[in-house]
Structures are given as structure tokens and as C-alpha cells.
Scaffold this active site. Structure first.
Site, mmCIF file in Angstrom:
data_model
loop_
_atom_site.group_PDB
_atom_site.id
_atom_site.type_symbol
_atom_site.label_atom_id
_atom_site.label_comp_id
_atom_site.label_asym_id
_atom_site.label_seq_id
_atom_site.Cartn_x
_atom_site.Cartn_y
_atom_site.Cartn_z
ATOM 1 C CD GLU A 95 6.657 73.283 21.390
ATOM 2 O OE1 GLU A 95 6.053 74.478 22.299
ATOM 3 O OE2 GLU A 95 7.461 72.754 21.307
ATOM 4 C CG ASP A 116 16.592 69.811 18.842
ATOM 5 O OD1 ASP A 116 15.873 70.536 19.990
ATOM 6 O OD2 ASP A 116 16.408 69.818 17.747
#
Length: 271
Positions: A53, A64
Site C-alpha cells: 500500500e 494515522d
């Protein structure tokens, strides 16, 4: 099925035939530089990762943790453009022949243009896109263009996702389902957590798509544990940490090469 998504499907068929889970690595494009990021993505694919990815860095990466936020900030301050993300995909796929995905928040793609983005990603050999914050009910335009280009549309489910919602998400997705092992932001953990197994079980009840688990994977024992109940094991922050802590690029590539080999042993049930 188009060759782009077909490569992803064939990869899961191969790992299933080998009696193991797929190893999926995440690295942000442009980190530590564009060319350095391309070298890192190639390295993990050549060292045992089945799929990669490529993160599209975003200025407000709400899902994140601090490690990936740091890497994203470095990439953006370095002037990263979406063209650089596409080039990362193209060069990694051309060098290895393995599936390369883009992982992104929705805003950068919407601003770039859905048709433009999906066309360029497909032309680069990309297998699809993981869309972190695009609600399924607002995804019709994206899915139309992705389907035209033969790209997988991968949605994220979480332990909090109710069964009825799972059915909606998995019905709309393709390629595989990304199952977050726990609530909260990304980041390596000492343990995997207990919610992932139940989430995989509930997700599989709604779909025949592979179900892959990420968030918190940093060692072979994590990979082995998840491989016991999921179709794929996703690791990201551990790779980024290895690059952040390395004194130079050569050391960073050596570190992620060793980590990839360790996690690849884990998904094979080895220690």
C-alpha cells in the site's frame, strides 16, 4: 475482471493455496524522498511482501498515529505531488510485478479529479485504492470510475462497525476488506488485541472477499497470530519507524528488508 484487480485476486488465491496469509506492507510515498520512497517500496516487495500500500500523504491524517504523521509531514515538506505517488506505484509494480495499491484520504483525490486519478492509477499498473474516510453511501462516483478502470475499491471496517453496516460496506467493496484490529489511530503495538478475530468472523459472514487485518503489527508473533484467522496481515508503522530511526538510506533499506523477512516468516507460521 481487469488485469489490475485480477492481479490482486490472483495473489490471494496463491497465498491461500500455499496455506498462509498474505503479507501487505504500507509505506508513504515521498518518504524520506520520492526516490527514497520508491526504493523502500521496491525493497519490501522484493523481501517477502505480497502486496504493498503506497500512502498518499495528507496534511490532516486523522486516522494515522504520530509515526506516519511524521513521515507524511516530511513528504509534504519535500514537495510531494500526486504525480509522484503515481510514479511510485508505476515503478514498484514494473520492477516486481506485484500488486500495488494507493491508500488515501478522500479530499486529495476529489480535488485532483476522480476520472483523472483512476485513469492514471490504472495506467501505472495500480491494483486499486484503499479509501480511509469515504463513506460507502457517498462512493458511487468513485466506484463507477474505478470499475471502468479495473481498480479495486477497498473500504475499512472497525470493531465498532455493526453487522448491518458491514453488509453495506462489503457489498460495495472489491479486492479485499481492510479490518482495523482496534479503535484509534495507526501505530505499532506490543499486542494485537482481542477484537480483530471477532471482526474478521463477522466480516466473513457478509462477504467472500479476503479479510485483511492491520494496525499494531510490528513483529513476527503479531503476524503469526493474525495469520491464524485472517487472509492478510497489514503492517505499516513498523516500516516507517525503521526508516525514521536509520542513520542513512542504506541502513533504512537494510532495516526494512530484515523486518519484511521477519514478518514474512510470521505469516508462514515460522519463528
Amino acid at each position: 475482471m481487469s488485469g489490475n484487480i485480477q492481479l490482486l485476486t490472483d495473489t490471494f488465491a496463491r497465498t491461500r493455496a500455499e496455506g498462509r496469509a498474505a503479507l501487505i506492507a504500507y509505506l508513504p510515498a515521498g518518504f524520506p524522498t520520492v526516490d527514497g520512497g520508491i526504493a523502500a517500496v521496491k525493497t519490501v516487495l522484493e523481501s517477502g511482501a505480497d502486496i504493498v500500500e503506497v500512502g498518499l500523504p495528507h496534511s490532516d491524517p486523522v486516522l494515522d498515529g504520530p509515526v506516519i504523521q511524521t513521515a507524511d509531514d516530511i513528504a509534504l515538506r519535500g514537495g510531494l505531488k500526486i504525480a509522484d505517488v503515481i510514479r511510485t506505484v508505476q515503478q514498484a509494480h514494473a520492477a516486481t510485478g506485484k500488486p500495488v495499491l494507493v491508500m488515501s484520504y478522500w479530499n486529495p483525490i476529489a480535488r485532483y479529479g476522480i476520472e483523472r486519478f483512476t485513469t492514471e492509477l490504472a495506467d501505472a499498473g495500480g491494483a486499486g485504492c484503499i479509501l480511509l474516510d469515504l463513506p460507502v453511501q457517498e462512493s458511487a462516483a468513485w466506484r463507477e470510475h474505478a470499475d471502468e478502470q479495473g481498480l479495486a475499491t477497498i473500504f475499512v471496517v472497525a470493531p465498532s462497525t455493526k453487522d448491518e453496516r458491514l453488509k453495506q460496506i462489503t457489498a460495495a467493496g472489491s479486492g479485499f476488506v481492510y479490518a482495523a484490529s482496534r479503535m484509534g489511530v495507526t501505530g505499532a503495538r506490543d499486542t494485537v488485541g482481542t477484537a480483530a478475530d471477532d471482526l474478521v468472523r463477522r466480516t466473513r459472514a457478509t462477504t467472500d472477499l479476503p479479510v485483511c487485518v492491520g494496525i499494531g503489527v510490528s513483529a513476527s508473533e503479531h503476524a503469526a497470530e493474525i495469520a491464524g484467522f485472517a487472509d492478510g496481515v497489514i503492517a505499516g508503522s513498523a516500516f516507517v519507524t525503521a526508516l525514521l530511526e536509520a542513520p542513512d538510506q542504506a541502513a533504512g533499506l537494510a532495516a526494512i528488508r530484515a523486518l519484511t523477512a521477519e514478518l514474512a516468516q510470521g505469516v508462514r507460521g515460522e519463528r
